[in-house]
Write a protein that holds these residues in place. Structure first.
Motif, PDB file in Angstrom:
ATOM      1  N   ARG A 129     -25.950 -14.899 -37.018  1.00  0.00           N
ATOM      2  CA  ARG A 129     -25.974 -15.280 -35.601  1.00  0.00           C
ATOM      3  C   ARG A 129     -25.437 -14.169 -34.699  1.00  0.00           C
ATOM      4  O   ARG A 129     -25.330 -14.369 -33.495  1.00  0.00           O
ATOM      5  CB  ARG A 129     -25.152 -16.565 -35.397  1.00  0.00           C
ATOM      6  N   ASN A 130     -25.082 -13.037 -35.306  1.00  0.00           N
ATOM      7  CA  ASN A 130     -24.519 -11.905 -34.573  1.00  0.00           C
ATOM      8  C   ASN A 130     -23.391 -12.360 -33.649  1.00  0.00           C
ATOM      9  O   ASN A 130     -23.333 -12.022 -32.467  1.00  0.00           O
ATOM     10  CB  ASN A 130     -25.607 -11.176 -33.769  1.00  0.00           C
ATOM     11  N   THR A 131     -22.489 -13.140 -34.235  1.00  0.00           N
ATOM     12  CA  THR A 131     -21.371 -13.705 -33.484  1.00  0.00           C
ATOM     13  C   THR A 131     -20.064 -13.342 -34.173  1.00  0.00           C
ATOM     14  O   THR A 131     -19.942 -13.495 -35.388  1.00  0.00           O
ATOM     15  CB  THR A 131     -21.500 -15.236 -33.387  1.00  0.00           C
ATOM     16  N   LEU A 132     -19.114 -12.863 -33.382  1.00  0.00           N
ATOM     17  CA  LEU A 132     -17.826 -12.444 -33.917  1.00  0.00           C
ATOM     18  C   LEU A 132     -16.700 -13.187 -33.219  1.00  0.00           C
ATOM     19  O   LEU A 132     -16.613 -13.201 -31.987  1.00  0.00           O
ATOM     20  CB  LEU A 132     -17.639 -10.937 -33.708  1.00  0.00           C
ATOM     21  N   TYR A 133     -15.847 -13.821 -34.011  1.00  0.00           N
ATOM     22  CA  TYR A 133     -14.626 -14.447 -33.505  1.00  0.00           C
ATOM     23  C   TYR A 133     -13.439 -13.581 -33.923  1.00  0.00           C
ATOM     24  O   TYR A 133     -13.367 -13.123 -35.071  1.00  0.00           O
ATOM     25  CB  TYR A 133     -14.434 -15.838 -34.105  1.00  0.00           C
ATOM     26  N   THR A 134     -12.515 -13.351 -32.995  1.00  0.00           N
ATOM     27  CA  THR A 134     -11.298 -12.626 -33.331  1.00  0.00           C
ATOM     28  C   THR A 134     -10.089 -13.354 -32.772  1.00  0.00           C
ATOM     29  O   THR A 134     -10.193 -14.070 -31.766  1.00  0.00           O
ATOM     30  CB  THR A 134     -11.303 -11.186 -32.770  1.00  0.00           C
ATOM     31  N   GLY A 135      -8.967 -13.168 -33.423  1.00  0.00           N
ATOM     32  CA  GLY A 135      -7.732 -13.772 -32.925  1.00  0.00           C
ATOM     33  C   GLY A 135      -6.521 -12.957 -33.319  1.00  0.00           C
ATOM     34  O   GLY A 135      -6.420 -12.524 -34.472  1.00  0.00           O
TER      35      GLY A 135
END
Length: 263
Positions: A129-135
């Motif tokens: 999905r070419n989606t990146l989550y960062t935290g």
């Protein structure tokens, strides 16, 4: 005590590493790939192996002296000992291998830094999905879709019309879930694979992710960091005891609950 650069500096490099690994995963996903079985009969593909081969040495170069625990190395009995409060990396090169095999896109690449048994930072890439989550815990969480600028995300407050739960496609116990709800109105259940479930809570698309099935620490670490940075938390099944790391030599987790804005 092992030291490391500021989390925001590390995150810049982690994003580069996870995107390189994600590109390799997608190359394999779109080809005729080999599938193998681990000693516990769970599947593993070329993508799991090749992604970990990218991530582990890159992290070792980034933070010399900090151990890296990767799922595939651990499955071969090669996980380093981390039974103390020192920092270490947790890597799941492809979380949701069955989703990968079923070609539904709900698989993730996961990198987390753990220190004093708690998450410091985490990146979760959904490559299909070419989606990146960062935290970064204490600093905030983001979601980036494609080449758009990263956007801040946060958990949502409890909704008046009931709770939305995210659940595994392949694990769960309806009786335990009903007991857990304890009179709360269930508005909706969203089924999803891999660590994407935590991210749905972190971005405010769902309220809770109760997990009453088997997981290992590398399944949780990166998304835990995203969720906590977004204002959520993870507890054990009692709803009170904090979820920590380096609990056991085999890295197995007890049942847990990932919370959004509901308390």
């Amino acid at each position: 005590m092992t030291s490391y650069a500021a989390p925001e500096t590390l995150m810049e490099e982690v994003i580069k590493i996870i995107r390189e690994a994600g590109a390799k995963v997608m190359d394999i996903y779109e080809s005729d790939f080999e599938t193998y079985s681990k000693s516990d009969s769970s599947p593993v593909t070329e993508a799991d192996l090749k992604a970990e081969e990218i991530i582990t040495p890159a992290l070792e170069k980034l933070t010399p002296g900090i151990k890296v625990v990767g799922e595939e190395a651990a499955s071969q009995g090669k996980a380093p000992s981390v039974g103390n409060d020192d920092p270490f990396w947790l890597v799941d090169p492809v979380d949701g291998t069955k989703e990968f095999l079923n070609k539904n896109g709900e698989f993730t690449v996961n990198i987390a830094l753990i220190d004093k048994r708690k998450p410091v930072l985490g990146a979760v890439l959904v490559p299909a999905r070419n989606t990146l989550y960062t935290g970064i815990v204490g600093q905030g969480a983001t979601k980036q879709v494609g080449n758009e600028p990263p956007q801040p995300i946060s958990v949502r407050e409890e909704q008046e019309d009931g709770v939305t739960i995210v659940a595994s496609r392949r694990h769960g116990d309806p009786e335990l879930l009903e007991k857990f709800l304890n009179g709360r109105t269930l508005k909706e259940t969203i089924n999803a694979g891999s660590s994407l479930k935590f991210c749905l809570v972190a971005e405010g698309s769902a309220d809770l992710y109760p997990r009453f099935g088997p997981t290992c620490e590398w399944d949780v670490g990166a998304a835990h960091a995203v969720l906590e940075a977004a204002g959520g938390l993870i507890t054990l099944e009692d709803g009170k005891t904090p979820f920590t790391y380096a609990k056991r030599e085999d890295f197995l987790n007890p049942h847990f609950i990932a919370w959004g804005g509901i308390r």
